[in-house]
Design a protein around this motif. Structure first.
Motif, short mmCIF file in Angstrom:
data_model
loop_
_atom_site.label_atom_id
_atom_site.label_comp_id
_atom_site.label_asym_id
_atom_site.label_seq_id
_atom_site.Cartn_x
_atom_site.Cartn_y
_atom_site.Cartn_z
N SER A 1 0.84 -1.19 0.00
CA SER A 1 0.00 0.00 0.00
C SER A 1 0.88 1.24 0.00
O SER A 1 1.97 1.24 0.54
N GLU B 1 -3.69 4.58 -2.50
CA GLU B 1 -4.93 4.71 -1.72
C GLU B 1 -5.75 5.92 -2.18
O GLU B 1 -6.97 5.84 -2.26
N TYR C 1 -7.39 4.88 -5.39
CA TYR C 1 -8.56 4.03 -5.12
C TYR C 1 -9.74 4.88 -4.65
O TYR C 1 -10.89 4.62 -5.02
#
Length: 131
Positions: A63, A68, A71
């Motif tokens: 990650s 993130e 996303y």
């Protein structure tokens, strides 16, 4: 050969999704082409992922903040694509049957886009980077 079969299956499912979208617009009972604006969401939904893939160099990390955020933006785009026909139906611009067809088309198209990245995003010899 498995990559070609996957590409054919993804093409077929994309055609099914676009058929649902066109039916929601072009059937005689509906006849309004406002739901075609979800095509914009289909085009821009993979862009945050592409940018995050370019910016982050560590592919083995599970990650990163950039991924993130990508996303998050992609989720917002997908939710907006599902929300637009509902709002159009709520204000009586389109009928609820057309809304249902567009939502079915959205589900199929976004699953097709996800399937494309699952099949061709592995980075092996047959990947989307060749296209």
């Amino acid at each position: 050969m498995a990559g070609v079969k996957a590409l054919v299956a993804l093409s077929f499912s994309g055609a099914i999704g676009l058929t649902f979208l066109m039916l929601g617009c072009a059937l005689e009972d509906y006849g309004v082409y406002w739901p075609l604006f979800v095509l914009i969401f289909y085009v821009i939904s993979p862009i945050p992922y592409f940018i995050a893939k370019r910016v982050t160099y560590d592919s083995d990390a599970t990650s990163s903040a950039c991924r993130e955020l990508a996303y998050f933006f992609t989720t917002g785009i997908v939710v907006s694509a599902f929300g637009l026909p509902v709002i159009l139906a709520r204000v009586d611009v389109i009928k609820w049957g057309a809304c249902g067809l567009v939502l079915a088309g959205n589900a199929v198209i976004f699953l097709t886009i996800q399937g494309f990245f699952l099949v061709f995003g592995r980075g092996d010899d047959f990947s989307w980077e060749q296209w």
